[in-house]
Structure formats: structure tokens, C-alpha cells
Design a protein around this motif. Structure first.
Motif, PDB file in Angstrom:
ATOM      1  N   LYS A 270       0.813  -1.220   0.000  1.00 43.72           N
ATOM      2  CA  LYS A 270       0.000   0.000   0.000  1.00 43.72           C
ATOM      3  C   LYS A 270       0.847   1.271   0.000  1.00 43.72           C
ATOM      4  O   LYS A 270       0.489   2.260  -0.629  1.00 43.72           O
ATOM      5  CB  LYS A 270      -0.910  -0.030   1.235  1.00 43.72           C
TER       6      LYS A 270
ATOM      7  N   MET B 225      -5.205   2.514  13.978  1.00 41.32           N
ATOM      8  CA  MET B 225      -5.911   1.517  13.174  1.00 41.32           C
ATOM      9  C   MET B 225      -6.302   0.299  14.000  1.00 41.32           C
ATOM     10  O   MET B 225      -6.660  -0.731  13.457  1.00 41.32           O
ATOM     11  CB  MET B 225      -5.062   1.117  11.971  1.00 41.32           C
TER      12      MET B 225
ATOM     13  N   PHE C  85      -2.473  -4.946  14.000  1.00 37.73           N
ATOM     14  CA  PHE C  85      -1.857  -3.725  13.458  1.00 37.73           C
ATOM     15  C   PHE C  85      -2.463  -2.544  14.198  1.00 37.73           C
ATOM     16  O   PHE C  85      -3.602  -2.159  13.971  1.00 37.73           O
ATOM     17  CB  PHE C  85      -2.117  -3.617  11.951  1.00 37.73           C
TER      18      PHE C  85
ATOM     19  N   SER D 128      -0.214   3.532  12.505  1.00 39.18           N
ATOM     20  CA  SER D 128       0.756   3.888  11.481  1.00 39.18           C
ATOM     21  C   SER D 128       1.472   5.183  11.866  1.00 39.18           C
ATOM     22  O   SER D 128       1.012   5.926  12.726  1.00 39.18           O
ATOM     23  CB  SER D 128      -0.060   4.068  10.208  1.00 39.18           C
TER      24      SER D 128
ATOM     25  N   GLU E  22       5.382  -5.840   9.689  1.00 40.13           N
ATOM     26  CA  GLU E  22       5.060  -5.379   8.329  1.00 40.13           C
ATOM     27  C   GLU E  22       5.208  -3.868   8.289  1.00 40.13           C
ATOM     28  O   GLU E  22       4.591  -3.148   9.058  1.00 40.13           O
ATOM     29  CB  GLU E  22       3.638  -5.802   7.941  1.00 40.13           C
TER      30      GLU E  22
ATOM     31  N   GLY F 104       5.568  -0.315   5.759  1.00 39.31           N
ATOM     32  CA  GLY F 104       5.388   0.307   4.454  1.00 39.31           C
ATOM     33  C   GLY F 104       6.307   1.494   4.325  1.00 39.31           C
ATOM     34  O   GLY F 104       7.440   1.400   3.855  1.00 39.31           O
ATOM     35  N   ARG F 105       5.825   2.642   4.821  1.00 42.96           N
ATOM     36  CA  ARG F 105       6.574   3.899   4.608  1.00 42.96           C
ATOM     37  C   ARG F 105       7.995   3.850   5.146  1.00 42.96           C
ATOM     38  O   ARG F 105       8.876   4.501   4.605  1.00 42.96           O
ATOM     39  CB  ARG F 105       5.800   5.067   5.207  1.00 42.96           C
TER      40      ARG F 105
ATOM     41  N   TYR G 264       3.041   6.802  -0.124  1.00 43.52           N
ATOM     42  CA  TYR G 264       1.763   7.549  -0.124  1.00 43.52           C
ATOM     43  C   TYR G 264       1.872   8.827  -0.963  1.00 43.52           C
ATOM     44  O   TYR G 264       1.384   9.889  -0.565  1.00 43.52           O
ATOM     45  CB  TYR G 264       1.295   7.846   1.314  1.00 43.52           C
TER      46      TYR G 264
HETATM   47  C1  LIG Z   1      -1.260   0.720   5.896  1.00 45.55           C
HETATM   48  C2  LIG Z   1      -0.864  -0.550   6.540  1.00 45.55           C
HETATM   49  C3  LIG Z   1       0.491  -0.854   6.710  1.00 45.55           C
HETATM   50  C4  LIG Z   1       1.594   0.073   6.317  1.00 45.55           C
HETATM   51  O1  LIG Z   1       1.626   1.208   7.100  1.00 45.55           O
HETATM   52  P1  LIG Z   1       2.912   2.161   7.058  1.00 45.55           P
HETATM   53  O2  LIG Z   1       2.583   3.323   7.903  1.00 45.55           O
HETATM   54  O3  LIG Z   1       3.121   2.537   5.622  1.00 45.55           O
HETATM   55  O4  LIG Z   1       4.064   1.359   7.559  1.00 45.55           O
HETATM   56  C5  LIG Z   1       0.821  -2.070   7.289  1.00 45.55           C
HETATM   57  N1  LIG Z   1      -0.142  -2.926   7.647  1.00 45.55           N
HETATM   58  C6  LIG Z   1      -1.451  -2.670   7.506  1.00 45.55           C
HETATM   59  C7  LIG Z   1      -2.443  -3.664   7.935  1.00 45.55           C
HETATM   60  C8  LIG Z   1      -1.857  -1.481   6.949  1.00 45.55           C
HETATM   61  O5  LIG Z   1      -3.158  -1.216   6.800  1.00 45.55           O
END
Ligand SMILES: *Cc1c(COP(=O)(O)O)cnc(C)c1O
Length: 416
Positions: free
Chosen positions: A75, A177, A211, A214, A292, A294-295, A396
Motif C-alpha cells: 500500500k 488503526m 496492526f 501507522s 510489516e 510500508g513507509r 503515499y
Molecule cells: C497501511 C498498513 C500498513 C503500512 O503502514 P505504514 O505506515 O506505511 O508502515 C501495514 N499494515 C497494515 C495492515 C496497513 O493497513
């Protein structure tokens, strides 16, 4: 190459010293920005530096216990070349749609190392994920029941983990989240009943996914979330149909975007995960631990670059009107989930040695006052033709922006 400027006061941006400077120009992927702009066919563009992504993964690995696997959450940046590059560096990919699933499978990574999370998965998405053999992080009883039907139809059981909405919240997170009332995951108190249903329906239960949130820059908050997530998973594991084989503890590692923010300290997080890994070896001996991100993996490796088209002075305020804008970079404009608009780190990328000369606002060509990439920032003096760089743009950016808005061309994108 010149040395980066010394760190400024606490209200300044964190130093953007990850890119070298050559002859006054920022160097991305080994190329000065003007040359890179030529190579890409002009501005505006996003460029992601492979060497910086490699360095970031290596730094992380140095802090992570060997038992903890590192996944990339697509993502953050789904550009296929970048995902392919990351597939060779990390242990798995996390997807959140059938589109991302296709990108992940195209990398050639073992489907067993792909997990699929996200609320409201469609029947077609569930069907494709089971056929591919990826792990499904289920977010509701509806998904469990549909997966049982799909498993019966195709003749093998779906691989499932339960995404848990924990009974705590991640403190100081940019975006919460988990915890409280959320559309994500299954409330912790409802998980035992769902586990019983998974057992009864004969799905292949693998573990849990948590999770909490973020964009967190506070190591102690991440440590607390990981510790509590692990404790919750231990409690839930007692009611699972079989021993946990996969425990995804989330991530949420942030990067500094705004003035006054500093880079995350990995040392306490690594120490916490070491403790979790040791206890997990005793209490969940079959479990693979996953984080996990992402950014954190890609955000600092990317820049967005646009060119000054016009220089205007309105009642004393300088406006650098560029060929880029919010339609390419919604986050930098402050319209992607920010409550109060703050500036991303910005520089005049072909005048890096010039020093801050004046206060200027960087705007785009769109007919809306929201099209603001930098609000009254101290920048080098810039004229039409100069290159404006927005740092921290590897995540993003391109995919999170309304590129059709006002009908201008899309930016170029390259992994360099
Ligand atoms: C968006 C998301 C991530 C990535 O979040 P980052 O802030 O980019 O590290 C990881 N896991 C889940 C379930 C997400 O929804």
C-alpha cells in the motif's frame, strides 16, 4: 560532494542528508536532478533510490532478531519495479486488494510469503487469494464463511489468520488503526467465537495479525504496542484450533515529515522484539514472527521533483508556481489525513549550496488554494526553470493522489 548542513533548531525539519550533493545539485540514484529530469523525459517526477532502500532494509535487519521476519506493505508504494526490488530484500509482501495481490505475485515471490489484509474483501478477491495460496488475514465472520465455501469448491482449505482489533490503542500514532471501535479486524473479545467457527469449518488456521497504527515516531509507544499485541496473541492462542504458526505484530514505524520531528530510535524496538522472540520460542514454538512496514522502508528513499514555471510576488509574498501539485502529491499538500497543514521538507534541488535566501510558497497549477506544496518556507532564491524537491515522498505519493483532478498529465516515476 559537499557535507550536509548542520542540524538546525528543534523546530526545523530533520536533516535530509540521505542524498548526496554534487556541484550544488541533489543526487538521487547516482544522478544529479537535472540529468535525472532529462533521463525521465522532464518534470514532474517521482524518483526512488534503490541504494537507499537497500541501506534502510540492512539497518533494520541489524536491529531485528533473526527470528523476526520483515514484510513490505505494498500500500505504501505499489510501483511494480519497486515492489519487485523489495521482494528480493524482504521476507514477505502484504497486500490489501486484488490489484496489489497481482503485483505481489508478479514479483515471483513464493505465494506462501504473501498475506492479504483489509476489510470488505470481495468474493472475487477471496477466491483469487485462495487459488493463489496466500495467507488471508480475515477481518469478519463473513469472510470466514465465504472462505469455507471457496475451500469446499476448490478442494483445499484456505490459509487464514485472524486480524484482531486489540483492546488497547497505539499511543502517539499518526493514524490509529486498532483499539476502540474500528472497521479493521475482529474485536479481541469476539475472536474466541470466530476461532471456534474456523475450527468447525476446517479452515487452515495459521495465526494472528495485529496492526495498532501507522506513522509512529515514538519508540516507547511502538514497544508498548508490540508487547501488548504479543500478550494478547498469547491469550488468544490458547483457544486456537491448532498451534500458532504465524504471528504478525504489525509495525507503524514512522518517518519524520514535519518540523520538530526526529527519526525513530530502532534500538529499543529491536531489544523489545528480541525479548518477544525469546518468549515466543518457548510459548509459541511453531510461530514465525512478522513485522510489516510500508513507509519506513521506502518513504525516505523517494523524492518528488517539479519545475518552477513562474515566479510571482503577491503583496510581498513570493509564490513559486510549479508544474507539480496536489494532484500528484496529495500528502505534501496536507490533504491526506492531516488535521493541521504542515510543510514537508522542501529544497531547491539545483541550488543546494545557495543557502536559504527568502520566504517562498510553492504552489501548483490547479485552480484551488489547496494546491500548496510549501507554505512560506525559507528556501534558496528560485527562478523559472529551477527544480523544487519534496523529500520524504517515497510512500503515499503517486498512488495516493488524485491524478485526474484538473486533467494535467501524470508525473513520471522511476526506481533509480
Ligand atoms: C497501511 C498498513 C500498513 C503500512 O503502514 P505504514 O505506515 O506505511 O508502515 C501495514 N499494515 C497494515 C495492515 C496497513 O493497513
Amino acid at each position: 560532494m559537499s557535507t550536509p548542513a548542520p542540524a538546525k533548531q528543534a523546530t526545523a525539519h530533520a536533516p535530509m542528508d540521505q542524498f548526496p550533493i554534487c556541484n550544488g545539485e541533489l543526487v538521487v540514484g547516482g544522478m544529479t536532478l537535472t540529468r535525472l529530469a532529462r533521463r525521465l523525459g522532464g518534470t514532474p517526477f517521482y524518483a526512488y533510490d534503490r541504494a537507499l532502500i537497500n541501506r534502510r532494509v540492512a539497518e533494520l535487519r541489524a536491529h531485528l532478531p533473526a527470528r523476526v521476519k520483515l514484510h513490505y506493505a505494498i500500500k505504501a508504494n505499489p510501483m511494480p519495479a519497486l515492489v519487485c526490488h523489495l521482494a528480493g530484500l524482504v521476507d514477505g509482501l502484504d497486500v490489501a486488494s486484488a490489484g496489489e495481490l497481482a503485483i505481489a505475485l508478479d514479483t515471483g515471490i513464493d505465494a506462501r510469503q504473501i498475506s492479504f489484509a483489509g476489510p470488505g474483501k470481495s468474493l472475487s478477491e477471496l477466491d483469487r487469494a485462495v487459488a493463489a495460496g496466500v495467507l488471508l488475514n480475515v477481518e469478519s465472520a463473513r469472510e470466514v464463511r465465504l472462505l469455507a465455501d471457496i475451500s469446499a469448491a476448490c478442494g483445499w482449505p484456505a490459509r487464514v489468520a485472524v486480524r484482531v482489533n486489540p483492546d488497547f490503542e497505539l499511543k502517539s500514532s499518526g493514524m490509529k488503526m486498532g483499539g476502540g471501535a474500528k472497521q479493521f479486524g475482529v474485536d479481541a473479545e469476539a475472536v474466541p467465537a470466530l476461532l471456534a467457527e474456523i475450527r468447525q469449518l476446517g479452515l487452515d488456521f495459521e495465526g494472528f495479525h495485529l496492526f495498532a497504527g501507522s506513522q509512529n515516531l515514538k519508540a516507547e509507544a511502538i514497544v508498548e504496542a508490540q508487547t501488548k499485541s504479543f500478550e494478547l496473541a498469547l491469550r488468544l492462542a490458547d483457544q486456537a484450533p491448532r498451534p500458532v504458526r504465524c504471528l504478525n505484530l504489525g509495525g507503524g514505524f514512522g518517518i519524520p515529515y514535519f518540523p520538530g520531528e526526529a527519526r525513530l530510535d530502532l534500538a529499543p524496538i529491536g531489544a523489545c522484539l528480541q525479548g518477544i522472540a525469546e518468549e515466543s520460542a518457548r510459548r509459541l514454538p511453531e510461530a514465525e514472527l512478522v513485522i510489516e512496514l510500508g513507509r519506513y522502508l521506502v518513504g525516505e528513499a523517494g523524492v518528488y521533483v517539479c519545475r518552477v514555471i513562474d515566479r510571482k510576488v503577491s503583496r510581498g509574498q513570493v509564490f513559486l508556481v510549479t508544474d507539480g501539485g496536489l494532484h500528484h502529491h496529495l500528502s505534501a499538500s496536507g490533504n491526506f489525513g492531516q488535521v493541521i497543514r504542515k510543510n514537508y521538507p522542501v529544497a531547491i534541488g539545483n541550488r543546494m549550496d545557495a543557502g536559504d535566501a527568502e520566504s517562498a510558497s510553492v504552489v501548483g497549477p490547479l485552480c484551488t488554494p489547496l494546491d500548496l506544496l510549501g507554505d512560506r518556507m525559507m528556501l534558496a532564491h528560485a527562478e523559472p526553470g529551477d527544480l523544487v524537491v519534496i523529500f520524504q515522498s517515497g510512500a503515499y505519493g503517486y498512488s495516493a493522489s488524485p491524478r485526474d483532478f484538473l486533467g494535467h498529465p501524470a508525473p513520471h516515476q522511476a526506481l533509480v
